[in-house]
Design an enzyme around this catalytic site. Structure first.
Site, PDB file in Angstrom:
ATOM      1  N   GLY B 103       0.444 -11.679   0.410  1.00  0.00           N
ATOM      2  CA  GLY B 103       0.543 -12.651  -0.677  1.00  0.00           C
ATOM      3  C   GLY B 103       1.507 -13.789  -0.391  1.00  0.00           C
ATOM      4  N   ASP B 124       1.341  -8.273  11.416  1.00  0.00           N
ATOM      5  CA  ASP B 124       0.840  -7.397  10.347  1.00  0.00           C
ATOM      6  C   ASP B 124      -0.017  -6.326  11.004  1.00  0.00           C
ATOM      7  OD1 ASP B 124      -0.203  -6.313   7.850  1.00  0.00           O
ATOM      8  OD2 ASP B 124       0.337  -8.231   6.943  1.00  0.00           O
ATOM      9  N   ASN B 131      -9.133  -5.883  -2.981  1.00  0.00           N
ATOM     10  CA  ASN B 131      -8.119  -6.134  -4.011  1.00  0.00           C
ATOM     11  C   ASN B 131      -6.914  -6.925  -3.496  1.00  0.00           C
ATOM     12  OD1 ASN B 131      -6.722  -4.203  -2.596  1.00  0.00           O
ATOM     13  ND2 ASN B 131      -6.755  -2.651  -4.204  1.00  0.00           N
ATOM     14  N   ARG B 135      -4.749 -12.845  -4.225  1.00  0.00           N
ATOM     15  CA  ARG B 135      -3.480 -13.491  -3.898  1.00  0.00           C
ATOM     16  C   ARG B 135      -3.333 -13.821  -2.418  1.00  0.00           C
ATOM     17  NH1 ARG B 135      -2.508  -8.108  -3.958  1.00  0.00           N
ATOM     18  NH2 ARG B 135      -0.968  -7.202  -2.570  1.00  0.00           N
ATOM     19  N   ASN B 193       8.295  -4.436   1.438  1.00  0.00           N
ATOM     20  CA  ASN B 193       9.041  -3.189   1.224  1.00  0.00           C
ATOM     21  C   ASN B 193      10.483  -3.307   1.697  1.00  0.00           C
ATOM     22  OD1 ASN B 193       9.194  -1.997   4.151  1.00  0.00           O
ATOM     23  ND2 ASN B 193       7.100  -2.713   3.900  1.00  0.00           N
ATOM     24  N   CYS B 233      24.090 -12.759   5.354  1.00  0.00           N
ATOM     25  CA  CYS B 233      22.826 -12.131   5.720  1.00  0.00           C
ATOM     26  C   CYS B 233      22.377 -11.274   4.535  1.00  0.00           C
ATOM     27  CB  CYS B 233      22.962 -11.308   7.006  1.00  0.00           C
ATOM     28  SG  CYS B 233      23.694  -9.670   6.807  1.00  0.00           S
ATOM     29  N   CYS B 250       3.586  -4.128  -5.691  1.00  0.00           N
ATOM     30  CA  CYS B 250       2.481  -4.847  -6.329  1.00  0.00           C
ATOM     31  C   CYS B 250       1.343  -3.897  -6.673  1.00  0.00           C
ATOM     32  CB  CYS B 250       1.970  -5.951  -5.419  1.00  0.00           C
ATOM     33  SG  CYS B 250       3.200  -7.209  -5.085  1.00  0.00           S
ATOM     34  N   CYS B 308      30.590  -6.733   6.449  1.00  0.00           N
ATOM     35  CA  CYS B 308      29.149  -6.483   6.543  1.00  0.00           C
ATOM     36  C   CYS B 308      28.833  -5.655   7.783  1.00  0.00           C
ATOM     37  CB  CYS B 308      28.388  -7.800   6.580  1.00  0.00           C
ATOM     38  SG  CYS B 308      26.618  -7.565   6.803  1.00  0.00           S
ATOM     39  N   CYS B 311      26.514  -8.280  10.088  1.00  0.00           N
ATOM     40  CA  CYS B 311      27.044  -9.533  10.636  1.00  0.00           C
ATOM     41  C   CYS B 311      28.561  -9.613  10.564  1.00  0.00           C
ATOM     42  CB  CYS B 311      26.405 -10.723   9.935  1.00  0.00           C
ATOM     43  SG  CYS B 311      26.979 -10.979   8.252  1.00  0.00           S
ATOM     44  N   CYS B 424      -3.952  11.313 -14.032  1.00  0.00           N
ATOM     45  CA  CYS B 424      -3.316   9.992 -13.957  1.00  0.00           C
ATOM     46  C   CYS B 424      -4.038   9.223 -12.860  1.00  0.00           C
ATOM     47  CB  CYS B 424      -1.818  10.119 -13.680  1.00  0.00           C
ATOM     48  SG  CYS B 424      -1.446  10.788 -12.058  1.00  0.00           S
TER      49      CYS B 424
HETATM   50 ZN    ZN Z   1      25.935  -9.715   6.673  1.00  0.00          ZN
END
Ligand code: ZN
Lengths: 99, 466
Positions: B103, B124, B131, B135, B193, B233, B250, B308, B311, B424
Site C-alpha cells: 500500500g 518484497d 484483496n 490500495r 510489521n 533513528c 491492515c 540508543c 546509533c 469467528c
Molecule cells: Zn538511535
C-alpha cells in the site's frame, strides 16, 4: 485547568473511540503545578474505559506510545516532570506499523 | 455425468486462460525490454547527431549532462526554480531502495520511477492477491498470484524505460539486508510489521543511509525521516518494541486504500528531496495524518540519543546486527502470517466439516459468532447469533435464553441436549470465547477450528472470505 487531550493511532479505542477530549483537570491536593505524571494518572482514572495496560506500563505510557505536549515530544520537556499550563494540548499517539 | 463434463470443460478453459495470460505477460515483458533498447539506440543517435558539443566527460556545453530526451521528459521539473537542472541531475545520479511493494510502496514506486531516479530497487517476497488491489495500485488483476516485485517492476518499466529497475524477490532479513541496502543511497521503509521496521532502521544506521519511514492503518498515517544528518533513528524514538497486542495489521483492522496512498506519495517526496538535495527533509520531526478529521500535524521529536542501542555511543556492530533476532525482540514474525492459537483441547473443538454434518442431521444447537459487529455485517453463517467477544461476558443471559428456546422447540427440557458452538473469522477469538464459556459453566461449549475461513475452504467455497 483547561486542557485538550487527543488520542490517535488506535489509542482512541480505549476511550470509547473519542479522539478529542476537552477536559478540566484540578490541581492535585497540596500541589502548586500540574505535571504529566499527574495527568497520566488522571487520564487512566477518568478517560480510559478498557485495557489500561494498552495505555500505561508502570507509572508511564507503554512502549510505542508517543506523548506530545503542544506538538513537541515530551522527551524534550522533561517527560513525566513536564509542567502543564492552562490551554495546553496533549496528544497520545500509538506508533503504526501497517502499510 | 453431465456435471462431470461441465467440470472438465471449465478446468480445460481455466487452463487455457492461464496459459494465454502467461504468454501475454511474457510478450509484454519482451515488448518493454525491446522498447527500452530501441529508446537507448535512438537517444544515442540523437545525441550523436544533434549534440556534438558533448565532451568526453559527458558534460555538454550547457554545463550539465541531461540528454535532449531527458530535458523533454523532465521539463516540468527543470522549470521549477528551486529544483531545476541541478536537482534533476542529482536525482538521475541517485539510487533509492523501496522495501515493500504494498500500500505504501505502490505510489512511492510509481512516482520514483516517473521522476527520474537513476536506480530504483524494490524488495518484497509476497504475491499479489485480489484483496490487495484496492490500495496497492501498482498491481493489476493480471498479476494476481504472481510476484509483487515482478508486477511492480513491469509497471515502473512501462512508465520509464530509462530508469534502472532492480528486483529483489525476497524478504529482507539480517542475512541479506547489508548486501541489498549497501547498493543504494536512500531507503524507503514501506513494510507492514514491527520487526521489519527495527531491522531496516538498524541496517540504515550501520550503513549510514537516510531512511524514509512511513506507516498507515485504518484512517491514519505517520511519516518521518530517520538517521539523517545527525538526527534520530527509529530506535532513538522507540527503544522498546510495543506489546504485540498493540501492533494492529491492515488485514485485521482494515485500511482505506487512499490513506497509505497519501503516505506513500509523501515518502516518495521526501526521498526525492534527499536525492536531489532540495528542500528540508522531515528529520527530527514527524508528520501525523488523520484522514477522518482531515488533519495533518507536524510535531517535533527528540534528537539522537547517546544511549540508543543502534546509533548511540555503544552502537550496533555489523556482527551484532547479523545475529540479532528481530522476531524475538518484537515477538512478532517478519513475514505477515496470521496468528494460529491453540488454547483448547481437541474434545472442545469441532471441524467445519463436522459442524456441517451436525446441521444436516438437524442436531439442536446454538451458534455464537464472536466477531465484531461490523465483521458480522460483511458475511455470516445462517442462524448464527452475533455476540462480540468483548461483550460476551455481559451478554451471557442471551446465551442461556437462546439455549433454552432451542431446547424447548425441540421438545426436550434436558439441559445437555442442545449444543453450544462458537465461530469467528480464523479460529482464535472463538477459542478465547470457549475458554470464557467453560469458566462460566458452559463446559460443553466448542469452537469451530479455523473459523469462517475454514468453512469457506472445506465446506462452502462460495462463502465470502475477506
Ligand atoms: Zn538511535
Amino acid at each position: 485547568m483547561q486542557l485538550t487531550l487527543e488520542f490517535g493511532g488506535g489509542l482512541e479505542l480505549l476511550c470509547d473511540s473519542v479522539k478529542v477530549h476537552s477536559v478540566d483537570v484540578d490541581l492535585p491536593a497540596e500541589e502548586k503545578k500540574l505535571t504529566m505524571k499527574h495527568l497520566l494518572a488522571w487520564v487512566r482514572n477518568n478517560l480510559i474505559k478498557e485495557r489500561p495496560e494498552m495505555f500505561m506500563k508502570g507509572d508511564t505510557v507503554r512502549p510505542g506510545v508517543l506523548v506530545l505536549v503542544n506538538d513537541c515530544d515530551w522527551e524534550l520537556s522533561g517527560q513525566l516532570d513536564t509542567t502543564l499550563e492552562n490551554k495546553d494540548v496533549v496528544v497520545f499517539i500509538s506508533t503504526l506499523h501497517g502499510g | 455425468m453431465e456435471s462431470n463434463g461441465g467440470a472438465d470443460e471449465s478446468s480445460r478453459l481455466l487452463h487455457e486462460l492461464q496459459s494465454l495470460k502467461d504468454s501475454k505477460r511474457d510478450i509484454e515483458a519482451r515488448i518493454s525490454v525491446i522498447e527500452a533498447q530501441l529508446q537507448q539506440i535512438q537517444s544515442n543517435q540523437h545525441s550523436n547527431n544533434e549534440s556534438p558539443a558533448v565532451s568526453s566527460n559527458g558534460v555538454s556545453e550547457f554545463g550539465h549532462d541531461l540528454t535532449p530526451d531527458m530535458i523533454y521528459r523532465y521539463s516540468r521539473q527543470l522549470l521549477l526554480p528551486s529544483f531545476g537542472v541541478q536537482g534533476q541531475s542529482n536525482l538521475l545520479k541517485s539510487s533509492i531502495l523501496v522495501i515493500g511493494a504494498g500500500g505504501l510502496g505502490s505510489p512511492a514506486l510509481l512516482y520514483l520511477a516517473a521522476c527520474g531516479v537513476g536506480k530504483l530497487g524494490m524488495v518484497d517476497h509476497d504475491v499479489v492477491e485480489l484483496n490487495n488491489l484496492h490500495r496497492q495500485i501498482i498491481h493489476g488483476e493480471a498479476y494476481i498470484g504472481k510476484s509483487k516485485v515482478e508486477s511492480a517492476a513491469a509497471a515502473c518499466r512501462s512508465i520509464n524505460s530509462t530508469t534502472e529497475i532492480v528486483e529483489h524477490k525476497e524478504a529482507l532479513r539480517t542475512s541479506n539486508a547489508i548486501e541489498i541496502v549497501s547498493k543504494y543511497d536512500i531507503v524507503i521503509d514501506a513494510t507492514d510489521n514491527a520487526p521489519s521496521r527495527y531491522l531496516i532502521s538498524d541496517c540504515c544506521v550501520l550503513l549510514g543511509k537516510p531512511l524514509v519511514s512511513g506507516a498507515a492503518l485504518g484512517l491514519e498515517g505517520q511519516l518521518a525521516v530517520y538517521n539523517y544528518n545527525g538526527g534520530p533513528c527509529y530506535r532513538c524514538l522507540f527503544p522498546t518494541p510495543p506489546p504485540t497486542t498493540a501492533c494492529q495489521r491492515c488485514s485485521d483492522s482494515g485500511v482505506l486504500g487512499v490513506v497509505p496512498g497519501v503516505i506513500g506519495c509523501l515518502q516518495a517526496l521526501e526521498a526525492i528531496k534527499l536525492a536531489s538535495l532540495v528542500g528540508e527533509p522531515l528529520s527530527g520531526r514527524m508528520l501525523l495524518f488523520d484522514a477522518l478529521s482531515a488533519k495533518v500535524r507536524i510535531v517535533k521529536i527528540r534528537g539522537r540519543s547517546l544511549q540508543c542501542e543502534a546509533c548511540g555511543e555503544n552502537g550496533l556492530t555489523q556482527q551484532q546486527f547479523q545475529q540479532f533476532d528481530y522476531e524475538k525482540f518484537t515477538q512478532s514474525p517478519l513475514a505477515v502470517a496470521p496468528l494460529k492459537l491453540k488454547l483448547l483441547t481437541s474434545d472442545s473443538r469441532i471441524s467445519s466439516k463436522e459442524y456441517d454434518e451436525l446441521i444436516k442431521k438437524g442436531s439442536p444447537h446454538v451458534l455464537i459468532d464472536v466477531r465484531p459487529s461490523h465483521h458480522y455485517k460483511i458475511t455470516s453463517l445462517p442462524k448464527s447469533i452475533n455476540i462480540p467477544l468483548a461483550s460476551l461476558e455481559s451478554r451471557i443471559p442471551e446465551v442461556s435464553s437462546e439455549l433454552k428456546s432451542v431446547q424447548e422447540s425441540n421438545g426436550t427440557l434436558n439441559g445437555s441436549d442442545a449444543g453450544l458452538y462458537v465461530v469467528c473469522r480464523r479460529g482464535n477469538d472463538s477459542q478465547r470465547a470457549v475458554q470464557l464459556l467453560h469458566k462460566l459453566g458452559f463446559t460443553y461449549a466448542k469452537d469451530i477450528v479455523g473459523g469462517l475461513e475454514s468453512w469457506a475452504r472445506e465446506v462452502d467455497p462460495k462463502f465470502p472470505t475477506y
